[in-house]
Design an enzyme around this catalytic site. Structure first.
Site, PDB file in Angstrom:
ATOM      1  N   GLU A 190       0.741  -1.409   0.026  1.00  0.00           N
ATOM      2  CA  GLU A 190       0.187  -0.091  -0.044  1.00  0.00           C
ATOM      3  C   GLU A 190       0.770   1.182  -0.099  1.00  0.00           C
ATOM      4  O   GLU A 190       0.550   2.393  -0.630  1.00  0.00           O
ATOM      5  CB  GLU A 190      -0.969   0.308   1.072  1.00  0.00           C
ATOM      6  CG  GLU A 190      -1.725  -0.979   1.212  1.00  0.00           C
ATOM      7  CD  GLU A 190      -1.409  -2.197   2.460  1.00  0.00           C
ATOM      8  OE1 GLU A 190      -0.336  -2.546   2.126  1.00  0.00           O
ATOM      9  OE2 GLU A 190      -2.100  -2.578   3.394  1.00  0.00           O
TER      10      GLU A 190
ATOM     11  N   ASP B  29      -1.816  -5.002   3.492  1.00  0.00           N
ATOM     12  CA  ASP B  29      -2.070  -5.566   5.050  1.00  0.00           C
ATOM     13  C   ASP B  29      -2.955  -6.862   5.285  1.00  0.00           C
ATOM     14  O   ASP B  29      -3.838  -7.120   4.574  1.00  0.00           O
ATOM     15  CB  ASP B  29      -2.698  -4.472   5.877  1.00  0.00           C
ATOM     16  CG  ASP B  29      -1.678  -3.221   6.007  1.00  0.00           C
ATOM     17  OD1 ASP B  29      -0.459  -3.280   5.862  1.00  0.00           O
ATOM     18  OD2 ASP B  29      -1.990  -2.009   6.397  1.00  0.00           O
TER      19      ASP B  29
ATOM     20  N   ASP C 258      -5.457  -8.112   6.672  1.00  0.00           N
ATOM     21  CA  ASP C 258      -6.667  -7.936   7.355  1.00  0.00           C
ATOM     22  C   ASP C 258      -7.780  -7.836   6.163  1.00  0.00           C
ATOM     23  O   ASP C 258      -7.341  -7.851   5.046  1.00  0.00           O
ATOM     24  CB  ASP C 258      -6.964  -6.774   8.457  1.00  0.00           C
ATOM     25  CG  ASP C 258      -6.579  -5.363   7.765  1.00  0.00           C
ATOM     26  OD1 ASP C 258      -6.450  -5.221   6.443  1.00  0.00           O
ATOM     27  OD2 ASP C 258      -6.347  -4.555   8.331  1.00  0.00           O
TER      28      ASP C 258
ATOM     29  N   GLU D  24      -9.433  -5.329   5.148  1.00  0.00           N
ATOM     30  CA  GLU D  24      -9.267  -4.050   4.042  1.00  0.00           C
ATOM     31  C   GLU D  24      -8.090  -4.633   3.271  1.00  0.00           C
ATOM     32  O   GLU D  24      -8.162  -4.003   1.966  1.00  0.00           O
ATOM     33  CB  GLU D  24      -8.823  -2.809   4.929  1.00  0.00           C
ATOM     34  CG  GLU D  24      -9.275  -1.371   4.321  1.00  0.00           C
ATOM     35  CD  GLU D  24     -10.823  -1.275   4.338  1.00  0.00           C
ATOM     36  OE1 GLU D  24     -11.231  -0.849   3.226  1.00  0.00           O
ATOM     37  OE2 GLU D  24     -11.438  -1.875   5.168  1.00  0.00           O
TER      38      GLU D  24
ATOM     39  N   TYR E 184       1.729  -6.122  13.196  1.00  0.00           N
ATOM     40  CA  TYR E 184       0.487  -5.343  12.568  1.00  0.00           C
ATOM     41  C   TYR E 184      -0.273  -4.679  13.728  1.00  0.00           C
ATOM     42  O   TYR E 184      -0.488  -5.407  14.843  1.00  0.00           O
ATOM     43  CB  TYR E 184      -0.048  -6.064  11.685  1.00  0.00           C
ATOM     44  CG  TYR E 184      -1.123  -5.366  10.822  1.00  0.00           C
ATOM     45  CD1 TYR E 184      -0.820  -4.262  10.256  1.00  0.00           C
ATOM     46  CD2 TYR E 184      -2.568  -5.986  10.879  1.00  0.00           C
ATOM     47  CE1 TYR E 184      -1.691  -3.500   9.264  1.00  0.00           C
ATOM     48  CE2 TYR E 184      -3.417  -5.215  10.037  1.00  0.00           C
ATOM     49  CZ  TYR E 184      -3.146  -4.039   9.316  1.00  0.00           C
ATOM     50  OH  TYR E 184      -4.276  -3.355   8.682  1.00  0.00           O
TER      51      TYR E 184
ATOM     52  N   ARG F 120      -3.368  -3.534  13.713  1.00  0.00           N
ATOM     53  CA  ARG F 120      -5.036  -3.522  13.861  1.00  0.00           C
ATOM     54  C   ARG F 120      -5.308  -5.118  14.146  1.00  0.00           C
ATOM     55  O   ARG F 120      -5.172  -5.994  13.356  1.00  0.00           O
ATOM     56  CB  ARG F 120      -5.497  -3.388  12.514  1.00  0.00           C
ATOM     57  CG  ARG F 120      -5.501  -1.829  12.226  1.00  0.00           C
ATOM     58  CD  ARG F 120      -6.119  -1.350  11.051  1.00  0.00           C
ATOM     59  NE  ARG F 120      -6.125   0.227  10.836  1.00  0.00           N
ATOM     60  CZ  ARG F 120      -5.223   0.595  10.182  1.00  0.00           C
ATOM     61  NH1 ARG F 120      -4.395  -0.197   9.404  1.00  0.00           N
ATOM     62  NH2 ARG F 120      -5.156   1.848  10.010  1.00  0.00           N
TER      63      ARG F 120
ATOM     64  N   HIS G  23      -4.254 -12.584  14.057  1.00  0.00           N
ATOM     65  CA  HIS G  23      -2.772 -11.970  14.178  1.00  0.00           C
ATOM     66  C   HIS G  23      -2.261 -12.074  15.507  1.00  0.00           C
ATOM     67  O   HIS G  23      -2.910 -12.602  16.562  1.00  0.00           O
ATOM     68  CB  HIS G  23      -3.121 -10.376  13.939  1.00  0.00           C
ATOM     69  CG  HIS G  23      -3.507 -10.071  12.718  1.00  0.00           C
ATOM     70  ND1 HIS G  23      -3.388 -10.659  11.541  1.00  0.00           N
ATOM     71  CD2 HIS G  23      -4.878  -9.252  12.589  1.00  0.00           C
ATOM     72  CE1 HIS G  23      -4.302 -10.095  10.524  1.00  0.00           C
ATOM     73  NE2 HIS G  23      -5.251  -9.223  11.273  1.00  0.00           N
TER      74      HIS G  23
END
Length: 691
Positions: A9, A82, A84, A86, A298, A300, A344
């Site tokens: 990203e 990432d 997750d 998203e 990470y 989140r 995670h």
């Protein structure tokens, strides 16, 4: 020529990963999402299974063109967004834009950006996980259906530019309902009696407990007087001495919500800032000889799980720096939330051996403070419990009992490194008691009765709001910060003294939503929707059926609202002063950063002024003006003269209407974590902090 293209990203993440992958890999950044629903229309085909119509995000054309050109030159493209929902959705959108087969092993995920993690991830690429993608799509479509249907209604009936979203409406509800509780609160009187006692030249304190062996709450002065009159003489007898050894376990390493809460308490960071700085630490920072390095895992996550490798490294560090006795033996696992997604690890340093002090020079002030907090919390979570010696004793005179409790740290354990903060900034204090035994006589030195009144529940701070949202199952790690940000940007709430207060606009919007769309602001409904989205992620439910179930009832409510919602006029509040430019009355208006003064003759007159909050102090510089509170561009409070620019006096600390007894200059109030200190603006005079 490179054989492989890796797409992430951000440029920072691209730089860090490139370092570990070697010459055969080209690493490029998509700069976040490349496709999304259009802004100009709904973009969801309700008649056709809620099919979303994605378009290239404005401004992303050149990025996509560059990625397409790079993709044509290589054997294989890896999508490393990432780990997750998203990130999975970004990978899926990229695959569609670049004609990559989503069932091929094109997806690479890692929870930390370290050499070993990157190498391991590229050994086992996988297909794009459509359950994760569908969970993200469901949230996006759901929020679009709510926002694009309710918002135009609010524009028409209340004010242009308003919006109502699912999670933001529930957060607003919490703040408004708390405000109502505060307004309706009736304080009740109660009393406490503190006694100071002496034993063998050592003074200690005890609190009134009860009468005739029963606990007693004192509600009036008459009850207090009765207790004081019952006490005969100054001698109290000690009884019921109990000594215990109490263990206090370390808190688990951070998850997203606890990181946001603790950063708010200890560093005064807003949730949005915490996540932004954490993202920088995760993506990688140049730390000298080691080069660009990902410093944390990470950020989140709602799992407290940690890898065996990380545990071993922490254990080795603790043993070497604190000794064997400080190593946690089978540290208690945190109670896992029902809503926790365990994909995670917890948020931890990628290596305990990268000490905060060793890399301080390479980090910004904000990065260093957050990294140090994460590092200390993680290491402490792997340390031994603290051992406290606690003592309790009753002191009795003619049936009146005072109770003394004391504690002292016998073995600090994890507390040597880290103690968790709390929302009310209460300090933990050790209370030392002399050696007390049953039957011993102690002398009363003083009795201090105090009147108190019960307090209303506290307003929500960011930390308290995040904790409540997490407890109620509203939102997920990625949504706490954006939700809080949205209700502030919409001017539905304001922050005063770091606490949320609803605005008139927020209350009007809430009233309309609660009347016509009660399920949108229903906590249980919103929490169940989050559970349904989790079920989609786990492959247990289909996203279209969840949306269809929701929309069936929602559509009926929309039709009723369009017919029955009445127009609400929010009148500007008169300010009681005239515009110096045209003579019309000035009014209070609500802007992006709160209230301001504007001319009621707008748009013919565009005069605006900030609202100056006077602090009741004469300007110490010009002696003519008054000190007022102002805001810097970064929204930080400072103090200046109301005669600016004629007088340019400014101070970050609040000036007081008192002079220094030592040198005669003005005193200021300086705030810190330890409390508020009064000190001289010129010399070294200082008064004790007031908590």
């Amino acid at each position: 020529m490179e054989d492989y293209l890796v797409i992430v990203e951000s440029p920072a993440k691209a730089k860090t990963i490139k370092r570990y992958l070697g010459k055969k890999f080209e690493v490029k950044a998509s700069m976040g999402h490349v496709r999304d629903l259009p802004k100009s229309k709904m973009g969801v085909d309700i008649e056709n299974n809620f099919n979303p119509s994605y378009i290239t995000i404005r401004g992303k054309g050149p990025v996509l063109k560059e990625l397409k050109a790079a993709a044509k030159k290589v054997k294989k493209v890896y999508l490393a967004a990432d780990p997750d929902r998203e990130g999975e959705a970004i990978a899926w959108h990229l695959a569609h834009s670049l004609d990559i087969d989503t069932t091929s092993d094109c997806r690479v995920v890692f929870n930390e950006i370290t050499k070993q993690a990157i190498k391991d991830a590229f050994k086992k690429p996988r297909t794009i996980n459509m359950d994760l993608v569908d969970a993200q799509q469901a949230r996006r479509v759901l929020d679009r259906l709510v926002g694009y249907n309710i918002s135009p209604l609010l524009w028409k009936k209340v004010k242009k530019g308003l919006s109502a979203g699912r999670v933001q409406s529930v957060a607003l509800k919490l703040i408004i309902e708390r405000e109502k509780e505060i307004q309706q609160f009736q304080p009740e009187e109660y009393w406490s009696i503190k006694g100071i006692f002496k034993e063998n030249e050592e003074s200690f304190s005890a609190q009134f407990y009860g009468k005739d062996g029963k606990k007693l709450q004192l509600k009036t002065k008459e009850e207090v007087d009765e207790v004081l009159q019952t006490i005969k003489g100054n001698t109290f007898e000690v009884s019921g001495v109990t000594k215990k050894e109490r263990f206090r376990n370390p808190v688990p390493p951070f998850i997203t919500s606890s990181l946001q809460q603790e950063a708010a308490r200890k560093l005064n960071y807003r949730a949005r800032k915490t996540m932004m700085v954490a993202q920088q630490l995760y993506e990688g920072i140049d730390i000298g000889k080691q080069g660009i390095t990902g410093l944390i895992t990470y950020m989140r996550t709602d799992s407290t799980r940690i890898s065996d490798v990380a545990k071993e490294e922490a254990t080795g560090y603790i043993k070497q720096n604190y000794g064997e006795s400080y190593v946690g033996k089978g540290v208690q696992k945190a109670k896992k939330s029902e809503n926790a997604q365990d994909a995670h690890e917890a948020i931890r340093p990628t290596s305990v051996l990268i000490l905060p002090k060793d890399i301080k020079e390479y980090l910004s002030r904000d990065q260093y403070k957050l990294y140090k907090l994460i590092w200390e919390r993680f290491v402490a979570s792997q340390m031994a419990p603290a051992v406290m010696d606690t003592v309790r004793a009753d002191l009795t005179n003619n049936g009146i009992t005072f109770r003394a409790t004391g504690s002292k740290i016998k073995f600090p354990g994890f507390m040597k490194l880290y103690i968790e903060g709390n929302d009310d900034n209460k300090k933990e204090e050790e209370n030392y008691l002399p050696e007390l035994t049953d039957g011993m006589k102690v002398k009363k030195e003083a009795i201090d009765p105090k009147q108190h009144f019960t307090q209303p529940p506290p307003r929500y701070s960011e930390a308290r709001l995040v904790r409540t949202m997490e407890e109620l199952g509203i939102g997920r790690p990625s949504t706490y910060a954006p939700t809080i940000d949205t209700i502030q940007r919409r001017n539905y709430v304001t922050l005063e003294d770091k606490k949320f207060i609803p605005t008139e606009l927020g209350e009007v919007v809430f009233e309309q939503v609660v009347n016509f769309f009660p399920e949108i602001i229903d906590v249980d409904f919103t929490a169940k929707m989050e559970d349904d989205l989790d079920s989609v992620e786990e492959g247990k439910k289909k996203w279209i059926s969840i949306i269809a179930d929701f929309y069936q009832e929602f559509e009926k409510r929309l039709k009723v609202a369009e017919k029955e919602m009445k127009e609400v006029e929010i009148k500007d509040e008169p300010a009681g002063i005239d515009c110096e430019k045209c003579g019309h009355e000035m009014v209070y208006k609500m802007g992006r950063y709160g209230k301001f003064l504007a001319c009621s003759n707008f748009p013919d007159c565009r005069n605006t002024k900030p609202i100056l909050k006077k602090v009741g102090v004469q300007c110490p510089s010009c002696k003519k003006g008054e000190i007022v509170e102002r805001k810097s561009k970064k929204r930080r409070t400072f103090y200046g003269c109301d005669r600016y620019p004629e007088c340019d006096f400014v101070s970050w600390d609040k000036p007081l209407a008192r002079s220094c007894p030592k040198c005669g200059e003005y005193l200021v109030e300086k705030k810190s974590k330890k409390g508020t200190t009064v000190q001289c603006s010129s010399c070294d005079y200082k008064e004790e902090p007031q908590n």
